[in-house]
Scaffold this motif. Structure first.
Motif, PDB file in Angstrom:
ATOM      1  N   TYR A  56     -30.030  35.984 -44.258  1.00  0.00           N
ATOM      2  CA  TYR A  56     -29.772  34.736 -43.535  1.00  0.00           C
ATOM      3  C   TYR A  56     -31.101  34.082 -43.126  1.00  0.00           C
ATOM      4  O   TYR A  56     -31.206  32.854 -43.095  1.00  0.00           O
ATOM      5  CB  TYR A  56     -28.896  35.024 -42.309  1.00  0.00           C
ATOM      6  CG  TYR A  56     -28.225  33.809 -41.705  1.00  0.00           C
ATOM      7  CD1 TYR A  56     -28.000  32.649 -42.445  1.00  0.00           C
ATOM      8  CD2 TYR A  56     -27.785  33.820 -40.377  1.00  0.00           C
ATOM      9  CE1 TYR A  56     -27.364  31.550 -41.878  1.00  0.00           C
ATOM     10  CE2 TYR A  56     -27.148  32.727 -39.808  1.00  0.00           C
ATOM     11  CZ  TYR A  56     -26.945  31.585 -40.565  1.00  0.00           C
ATOM     12  OH  TYR A  56     -26.319  30.501 -39.995  1.00  0.00           O
ATOM     13  N   MET A 101     -33.729  34.003 -44.872  1.00  0.00           N
ATOM     14  CA  MET A 101     -34.240  33.292 -46.048  1.00  0.00           C
ATOM     15  C   MET A 101     -33.529  31.950 -46.205  1.00  0.00           C
ATOM     16  O   MET A 101     -34.117  30.973 -46.663  1.00  0.00           O
ATOM     17  CB  MET A 101     -34.059  34.144 -47.298  1.00  0.00           C
ATOM     18  CG  MET A 101     -34.843  35.452 -47.238  1.00  0.00           C
ATOM     19  SD  MET A 101     -34.507  36.521 -48.640  1.00  0.00           S
ATOM     20  CE  MET A 101     -35.407  35.680 -49.943  1.00  0.00           C
ATOM     21  N   MET A 102     -32.259  31.927 -45.840  1.00  0.00           N
ATOM     22  CA  MET A 102     -31.526  30.667 -45.862  1.00  0.00           C
ATOM     23  C   MET A 102     -32.087  29.708 -44.810  1.00  0.00           C
ATOM     24  O   MET A 102     -32.079  28.494 -44.992  1.00  0.00           O
ATOM     25  CB  MET A 102     -30.040  30.904 -45.563  1.00  0.00           C
ATOM     26  CG  MET A 102     -29.278  31.642 -46.625  1.00  0.00           C
ATOM     27  SD  MET A 102     -28.992  30.664 -48.096  1.00  0.00           S
ATOM     28  CE  MET A 102     -27.592  29.659 -47.616  1.00  0.00           C
ATOM     29  N   ALA A 103     -32.534  30.270 -43.694  1.00  0.00           N
ATOM     30  CA  ALA A 103     -32.936  29.432 -42.558  1.00  0.00           C
ATOM     31  C   ALA A 103     -34.392  28.981 -42.621  1.00  0.00           C
ATOM     32  O   ALA A 103     -34.754  27.993 -41.987  1.00  0.00           O
ATOM     33  CB  ALA A 103     -32.705  30.198 -41.256  1.00  0.00           C
ATOM     34  N   CYS A 104     -35.236  29.693 -43.365  1.00  0.00           N
ATOM     35  CA  CYS A 104     -36.671  29.378 -43.373  1.00  0.00           C
ATOM     36  C   CYS A 104     -36.921  28.072 -44.144  1.00  0.00           C
ATOM     37  O   CYS A 104     -36.586  27.976 -45.318  1.00  0.00           O
ATOM     38  CB  CYS A 104     -37.463  30.513 -44.008  1.00  0.00           C
ATOM     39  SG  CYS A 104     -39.221  30.104 -44.148  1.00  0.00           S
ATOM     40  N   PRO A 105     -37.530  27.082 -43.510  1.00  0.00           N
ATOM     41  CA  PRO A 105     -37.769  25.809 -44.206  1.00  0.00           C
ATOM     42  C   PRO A 105     -38.911  25.888 -45.215  1.00  0.00           C
ATOM     43  O   PRO A 105     -39.134  24.942 -45.963  1.00  0.00           O
ATOM     44  CB  PRO A 105     -38.144  24.846 -43.073  1.00  0.00           C
ATOM     45  CG  PRO A 105     -37.980  25.597 -41.807  1.00  0.00           C
ATOM     46  CD  PRO A 105     -37.971  27.043 -42.120  1.00  0.00           C
ATOM     47  N   TYR A 106     -39.664  26.994 -45.207  1.00  0.00           N
ATOM     48  CA  TYR A 106     -40.869  27.089 -46.030  1.00  0.00           C
ATOM     49  C   TYR A 106     -40.713  28.043 -47.212  1.00  0.00           C
ATOM     50  O   TYR A 106     -41.672  28.277 -47.932  1.00  0.00           O
ATOM     51  CB  TYR A 106     -42.048  27.541 -45.149  1.00  0.00           C
ATOM     52  CG  TYR A 106     -42.210  26.686 -43.927  1.00  0.00           C
ATOM     53  CD1 TYR A 106     -42.665  25.376 -44.030  1.00  0.00           C
ATOM     54  CD2 TYR A 106     -41.886  27.167 -42.655  1.00  0.00           C
ATOM     55  CE1 TYR A 106     -42.806  24.576 -42.901  1.00  0.00           C
ATOM     56  CE2 TYR A 106     -42.024  26.377 -41.526  1.00  0.00           C
ATOM     57  CZ  TYR A 106     -42.476  25.084 -41.660  1.00  0.00           C
ATOM     58  OH  TYR A 106     -42.601  24.292 -40.557  1.00  0.00           O
ATOM     59  N   LYS A 107     -39.546  28.612 -47.366  1.00  0.00           N
ATOM     60  CA  LYS A 107     -39.312  29.600 -48.430  1.00  0.00           C
ATOM     61  C   LYS A 107     -40.386  30.683 -48.373  1.00  0.00           C
ATOM     62  O   LYS A 107     -40.947  31.098 -49.386  1.00  0.00           O
ATOM     63  CB  LYS A 107     -39.306  28.916 -49.806  1.00  0.00           C
ATOM     64  CG  LYS A 107     -38.420  29.622 -50.802  1.00  0.00           C
ATOM     65  CD  LYS A 107     -38.237  28.832 -52.065  1.00  0.00           C
ATOM     66  CE  LYS A 107     -39.508  28.685 -52.851  1.00  0.00           C
ATOM     67  NZ  LYS A 107     -39.319  28.004 -54.126  1.00  0.00           N
ATOM     68  N   TRP A 119     -27.988  33.835 -51.640  1.00  0.00           N
ATOM     69  CA  TRP A 119     -26.562  34.159 -51.505  1.00  0.00           C
ATOM     70  C   TRP A 119     -25.859  33.690 -52.772  1.00  0.00           C
ATOM     71  O   TRP A 119     -25.890  32.506 -53.110  1.00  0.00           O
ATOM     72  CB  TRP A 119     -25.949  33.458 -50.284  1.00  0.00           C
ATOM     73  CG  TRP A 119     -26.364  34.067 -48.978  1.00  0.00           C
ATOM     74  CD1 TRP A 119     -27.113  35.183 -48.783  1.00  0.00           C
ATOM     75  CD2 TRP A 119     -26.050  33.581 -47.668  1.00  0.00           C
ATOM     76  NE1 TRP A 119     -27.289  35.436 -47.445  1.00  0.00           N
ATOM     77  CE2 TRP A 119     -26.642  34.464 -46.737  1.00  0.00           C
ATOM     78  CE3 TRP A 119     -25.322  32.505 -47.189  1.00  0.00           C
ATOM     79  CZ2 TRP A 119     -26.534  34.285 -45.354  1.00  0.00           C
ATOM     80  CZ3 TRP A 119     -25.210  32.327 -45.817  1.00  0.00           C
ATOM     81  CH2 TRP A 119     -25.809  33.209 -44.912  1.00  0.00           C
ATOM     82  N   LEU A 154     -27.939  25.365 -40.250  1.00  0.00           N
ATOM     83  CA  LEU A 154     -29.165  25.613 -41.014  1.00  0.00           C
ATOM     84  C   LEU A 154     -29.943  24.308 -41.140  1.00  0.00           C
ATOM     85  O   LEU A 154     -29.655  23.485 -42.006  1.00  0.00           O
ATOM     86  CB  LEU A 154     -28.831  26.151 -42.407  1.00  0.00           C
ATOM     87  CG  LEU A 154     -28.425  27.620 -42.504  1.00  0.00           C
ATOM     88  CD1 LEU A 154     -28.091  27.975 -43.940  1.00  0.00           C
ATOM     89  CD2 LEU A 154     -29.505  28.541 -41.967  1.00  0.00           C
ATOM     90  N   ALA A 190     -32.931  23.820 -42.084  1.00  0.00           N
ATOM     91  CA  ALA A 190     -33.959  23.758 -43.115  1.00  0.00           C
ATOM     92  C   ALA A 190     -33.488  23.089 -44.397  1.00  0.00           C
ATOM     93  O   ALA A 190     -34.289  22.524 -45.132  1.00  0.00           O
ATOM     94  CB  ALA A 190     -34.455  25.172 -43.436  1.00  0.00           C
TER      95      ALA A 190
END
Lengths: 251, 399
Positions: A151, A153-159, B52, B185, B187
């Protein structure tokens, strides 16, 4: 206008007695534990962090060259993540990005890594508190309680985060990795805790480019704070209000 | 109208054949899981861009369907619709079974499923994911209590209504939480929208009812129990309304995004040039999952036929799956906008459409969740008095 660097400075009134004691505890830990290898970030690393500091990076994009990947190589060597021939699933604690300005055609190159946000989305969304921020602003993953939900990784804006897709090899004791868990740039916390700068910054300096500067954003006299005070810089996706610890110049 | 009698289902040859098929799917899912566990997620189609994949589509489909399946019971006890009362027990059983199936897929797709105990004992209350874990566990407890008060002898009806009301509120909060996993989310430009929570609630209404209709029809046919055409047509019309509500929320979601210039890119991707995602959106979600089932159930002459309701239910399920695929995979396939105004000429997939090709392992894992949900429902009907002996129109009461 108030320079952005000053926003990192913690007011003395905000430094609680607990912060002060933790700071003292950190010194004691360093003294007592000299020579002891750091096995996990969750315990000792958190205890060492000095709440009076806010570690950060300043990257001068004007000095970063497209053909140079010294920072990436140094990070990989230092922290034990490798190119396995699967670029889509390989760990990328730091990556080089070449950009072309859509309006002008101007080309530039820069390194991307965890931006060590003050208000990090990865920490907000992590269900188990495995994503956490040390008192000195370094954002880490506690590999012992990461359940691999991705989750963050889904949330990070910078990948900036990578999921370990394969069995790991060549681990470093100070940078534990684990299949099925998430990882990212640690700002070389093990080096920072012994007074050194991150491997990428050191390698960038050795190339002669000197595009990366590391330092304490809360110390107004530090080189990085002075540079931020005197020259314009910006944070990536500043619109999100995450107050990253990494800033870019000449972007 | 006769008194509704609930009886355990009796084992017969078709049921044994179905059970054998479900066991085969469960074994395939278990094998897939062991394989992924051993080799790591490298053997799946997921990567560091598409984090995912298909298992999440299956898992969220089942979780959304679970809360929606409970609606039938809510319509009976909370909204007092008499014809739905004999269906309330199956509604509760199916709800917990679907949730168990969905959570099984979700947990087995974790990088470290062996650390489930960590997720159950260490909570970060700023994470909607952690809140969802509490909501899922609570759902099991609340619906179990709901089933108990419905089935216990001498239980005053006020108790059933009270627990039913709690369950209804709980399921609304639960689906709000599921939608907010994406809605919160910030981002990603495909998400970051409050409307995702009510959209997911609308989807749960439609998908949950569609699954309920198919399971009820299958259970009645396999056990030779009557199922009234009027009752089925009534549920079919309700399904049509739910499908229209889903279309409405999806339209508002995309129209709002189209109005905001910064979201133009992702909208163009989903609605116009996104390849499989555009195709799934228009053909799968809108046509197959929305317009066709609505037309089927509201058709002036054919709408009342059981075949219309059953076909519409199957189509709503396919459309719902397509919609979740577009939301979950399409939202990740569209690149993060880290450098607005720039084009990445060399990078680690920055600025590029991310490719995802699911493997059979992920399909098997997902189908295993469906098989588990159906197996648990069947087992529940076998050991508990869930299914009425007759649901003929003469037996079912009217409003």
């Amino acid at each position: 206008m108030k320079p952005p660097a000053l926003s990192f400075h913690k007011k003395p009134s905000e430094m609680s007695r607990r912060d002060f004691l933790k700071s003292g505890g950190a010194v004691a830990t360093i003294t007592l534990a000299q020579g002891v290898t750091l096995m996990a970030f969750g315990g000792q690393a958190g205890a060492m962090a000095d709440p009076g500091k806010r570690w950060g990076l300043l990257i001068d994009v004007g000095k970063c060259t497209s053909d140079c990947t010294a920072c990436v190589t140094a990070c990989s060597t230092e922290n034990g993540w490798q190119d396995t021939g699967h670029p889509e699933t390989d760990a990328q604690w730091i990556r080089k990005v070449d950009l072309v300005d859509d309006a002008t055609g101007h080309e530039l190159s820069l390194p991307m890594m965890c931006q060590h946000c003050d208000d990090a989305p990865c920490i907000d969304v992590c269900p188990t508190t495995a994503s956490f921020k040390r008192a000195d602003g370094i954002v880490l993953v506690d590999k012992h309680i990461c359940i691999g939900c991705r989750y963050c990784m889904m949330a990070c804006p910078y990948k900036a985060r990578s999921f370990v897709h394969e069995p790991v090899r060549g681990q470093k004791t100070y940078a534990p990795r684990g299949q099925g868990t998430v990882e990212s740039c640690t700002l070389c916390v093990h080096r920072v805790d012994r007074g050194d700068s991150p491997a990428c910054v050191e390698a960038c300096g050795k190339t002669g480019n000197g595009a990366m500067m590391f330092g304490d954003l809360m110390d107004p006299e530090s080189q990085i704070s002075q540079a931020l005070l005197n020259y314009p810089s910006l944070a990536l996706r500043d619109d999100l209000g995450l107050r990253p610890g990494v800033r870019y110049q000449n972007l | 109208m006769e008194r509704t009698i609930y009886r355990e289902i009796k084992v017969n040859r078709p049921l044994i054949q179905l059970a054998a098929l479900l066991v085969a799917f469960l074994l395939a899912a278990a094998s897939s899981w062991f394989y992924i566990e051993h080799h790591g997620h490298i053997v799946t189609g997921m990567n560091n861009q598409i984090v995912w994949g298909l298992p999440h589509v299956f898992a969220i489909f089942l979780i959304v369907a679970a809360s929606g399946a409970l609606n039938v019971a809510s319509i009976a006890t909370v909204f007092g619709k008499v014809p739905y009362k004999p269906l309330a027990r199956l509604s509760g059983l199916l709800a917990v079974s679907l949730l168990a199936g969905g959570l099984a897929v979700l947990v087995l797709d974790l990088g470290r499923p062996d650390r489930l105990i960590v997720a159950m004992t260490t909570y970060n209350f700023s994470s909607i994911f952690a809140w969802n874990i509490l909501l899922y566990n609570g759902f099991f407890v609340v619906v179990a209590a709901y089933l108990f008060v419905q089935m216990a002898r001498g239980m005053p009806y006020q108790a059933v209504q009270m627990v039913g009301f709690v369950a209804f509120i709980w399921r609304l909060i639960l689906t709000t939480g599921t939608g907010s996993i994406f809605g919160w989310l910030v981002a990603r430009s495909a998400y970051d929208a409050a409307i995702l929570a009510p959209l997911f609630i609308a989807m749960s209404f439609a998908i949950g009812l569609a699954v309920f209709i198919l399971v009820l029809t299958l259970a009645c046919r396999l056990t030779d129990r009557a199922l009234g055409a009027k009752l089925l047509a009534r549920m079919g019309r309700l399904l049509g309304i739910f499908a229209a509500v889903v279309l409405y929320f999806a339209a508002v979601q995309h129209l709002t995004n189209l109005y905001v210039a910064e979201h133009a890119g992702v909208e163009r991707f989903i609605l116009w040039n996104g390849g499989i995602y555009t195709w799934l959106f228009w053909f799968g979600q809108v046509l197959i999952g929305g317009l066709v089932p609505i037309a089927l159930v509201f058709h002036p002459t054919g709408g009342a036929k059981p075949a219309s309701t059953i076909t519409a239910s199957a189509l709503v399920i396919l459309g719902g799956f397509a919609q979740l695929y577009v939301i979950i995979l399409g939202g990740q396939a569209y690149p993060l906008e880290i450098f607005p105004g720039f084009t990445a000429s060399f990078s680690f997939s920055d600025g590029q459409i991310n490719i995802y090709i699911p493997t059979w392992l992920e399909f098997f894992l997902g189908f295993g969740g469906i098989a588990l949900a159906l197996a648990l429902s069947g087992f529940g009907m076998k050991i508990l008095r869930i299914l009425p002996t007759s649901l003929s129109d003469a037996n079912v009461g009217q409003d």
